[in-house]
Every structure is written in structure tokens, then in C-alpha cells.
Design a protein around this motif. Structure first.
Motif, PDB file in Angstrom:
ATOM      1  N   GLY B 103       3.058  31.953 -18.847  1.00  0.00           N
ATOM      2  CA  GLY B 103       2.017  32.352 -17.915  1.00  0.00           C
ATOM      3  C   GLY B 103       1.438  31.181 -17.164  1.00  0.00           C
ATOM      4  O   GLY B 103       2.088  30.170 -16.929  1.00  0.00           O
ATOM      5  N   LYS B 104       0.174  31.311 -16.834  1.00  0.00           N
ATOM      6  CA  LYS B 104      -0.476  30.280 -16.027  1.00  0.00           C
ATOM      7  C   LYS B 104      -0.819  29.069 -16.878  1.00  0.00           C
ATOM      8  O   LYS B 104      -1.130  29.179 -18.060  1.00  0.00           O
ATOM      9  CB  LYS B 104      -1.734  30.846 -15.388  1.00  0.00           C
ATOM     10  N   LEU B 105      -0.760  27.901 -16.232  1.00  0.00           N
ATOM     11  CA  LEU B 105      -1.122  26.654 -16.884  1.00  0.00           C
ATOM     12  C   LEU B 105      -2.627  26.447 -16.806  1.00  0.00           C
ATOM     13  O   LEU B 105      -3.214  26.552 -15.733  1.00  0.00           O
ATOM     14  CB  LEU B 105      -0.453  25.479 -16.176  1.00  0.00           C
ATOM     15  N   THR B 106      -3.216  26.112 -17.936  1.00  0.00           N
ATOM     16  CA  THR B 106      -4.635  25.727 -17.963  1.00  0.00           C
ATOM     17  C   THR B 106      -4.703  24.249 -18.291  1.00  0.00           C
ATOM     18  O   THR B 106      -4.131  23.795 -19.287  1.00  0.00           O
ATOM     19  CB  THR B 106      -5.402  26.527 -19.019  1.00  0.00           C
TER      20      THR B 106
END
Lengths: 114, 117
Positions: B103-106
């Protein structure tokens, strides 16, 4: 080396004007991110796409920002109308959804809204 | 990573020393972790990654250690050189139920590394 290309590199605009930033992801990459970087907030995710479909744009102010992928070779981030608080460096990154070798970032667009 | 911006931690070392940069992440579901290096005026550059089924991975002069119990990640740079001076970020993401799609990178807040000749 394959790279992510962002244009323009620098943009100075007046408050209220429309700004469009462009990103060419690496050929074959099916995941594209837009990040904004400021001294105060660090790297913030604005939106990301997989196979050109938006998966998450919760980090983006919807009233003025829009992100699209008209085709697999182009991602755009548009601000209309721009405000001084939008001044930041905007990064595009691309990668494969399997996360091979991370995600590759472009050099960024430095936006200044006066 | 925990983006709590921004009073960046700093690490100052002498050339030739080993450097250790630490990062805490908050998402217990995170499955994939990446370290990035960012030099002034440039975008983040991939250094090394590690998946949650590993606790250590080595690259050229760099080693990443992952401790899932305490949600901690570290980057070790051996024989640090002046060219290693930059801001270092950790980033994490989770994976879908099938384990095939990240998913998205934090991103974490970053650490400024300064290497003195």
C-alpha cells in the motif's frame, strides 16, 4: 538508469493561479505516488494510484487539488486556485505493487506561491 | 514511520566511524520497510529495504535491522564517508491479505546525518 521525470523543476506563481505538475513514471511501474514535502510537515502523501486508478487521495485538499493519470506514462497534480500555503516541494514516486526495490522518486517540483 | 514534524534528530560522526540511525513506526500491520537518503535539492533515494519476515538485511556498507516486537527499525552505515551526509528517512507500508500488493508509504520525520572529514 530508469528514472521518474517531473516537470517543471521550479514554479513560481501568484496566488489564485492554476498550477499543473507532471510526472512520467518509470515504464512498467504500476503504482504512482504524489508526496508534498515541507519543513513543518515532512513528507506527506497526497494521493496514490495503482494501474491508473486512484487508491487513496485522503491527504489531498479536495477543494483545490486534483490528481489524475490520463495514461500509464503520465500523472498530473493540479492546484486551482493556488495559495501561499501550497508552497512546498512536490514529489512523484513510482514502483511495482510487489514492492521490489522500493519506490523511485523523481527530483521534485519546487512550488512557490506568492 | 511516525511523521510528527519537524525538529529533525541529528547525528554527527567522524569519517570512518560507523553510523546508526533509528526509526520507530506505529503501524503493527506494516510489512515492508524502506530506508531512503535525501540530499539537498534532490528526491529521496532508495538505500535498502526489508520485509517483515526478516530481522536483518545487508547491502553494500549498509545494514537494516528490524525489531517487530517494539516496532523499531535501524540503519547501520559502516565506515561513514562525507558523501553519506544527508537526511535519512524510514518508510513503511502494509500488504494486502494475499501478500501480493503493498500500500501507501508512510514516512518518518527523518534524521540529519553529518559526516566530518
Amino acid at each position: 538508469d530508469a528514472r521518474v521525470t517531473q516537470t517543471p523543476r521550479h514554479k513560481v506563481t501568484e496566488m489564485g493561479q492554476e498550477v499543473t505538475m507532471r510526472c512520467q513514471p518509470i515504464l512498467g511501474h504500476n503504482t504512482v505516488f504524489w508526496y508534498r514535502q515541507t519543513m513543518m510537515q515532512g513528507l506527506e502523501l497526497l494521493a496514490y494510484f495503482r494501474n491508473r486508478a486512484p487508491l487513496d487521495d485522503s491527504g489531498m485538499p479536495k477543494d483545490r487539488f486534483s490528481a489524475e493519470m490520463p495514461d500509464a506514462t503520465l500523472a498530473t497534480l493540479k492546484i486551482q486556485p493556488s495559495e501561499p500555503r501550497d508552497s512546498a516541494v512536490y514529489f512523484c514516486a513510482s514502483g511495482l505493487e510487489q514492492g521490489v526495490d522500493g519506490y523511485t522518486f523523481g527530483s521534485g517540483t519546487r512550488l512557490t506561491v506568492v | 514511520g511516525e511523521s510528527v514534524g519537524l525538529h529533525l534528530p541529528t547525528l554527527s560522526v567522524q569519517e570512518g566511524d560507523n553510523s546508526i540511525i533509528n526509526c520507530a513506526y506505529s503501524n503493527s500491520a506494516s510489512d515492508y520497510f524502506i530506508w531512503y537518503k535525501q540530499e539537498s535539492g534532490k528526491g529521496p533515494q532508495f538505500i535498502i529495504d526489508i520485509r517483515s519476515n526478516m530481522d536483518k538485511r545487508q547491502g553494500q556498507r549498509v545494514t537494516v535491522l528490524l525489531n517487530k516486537t517494539v516496532k523499531h527499525l535501524s540503519l547501520q552505515i559502516a565506515a561513514t564517508q562525507p558523501g553519506d551526509s544527508a537526511v535519512y528517512f524510514c518508510a513503511d507500508t502494509d500488504v494486502n491479505a494475499g501478500g501480493t500488493s503493498y500500500g501507501k508509504l508512510t514516512f518518518g520525520q527523518g534524521t540529519i546525518l553529518t559526516v566530518h572529514p
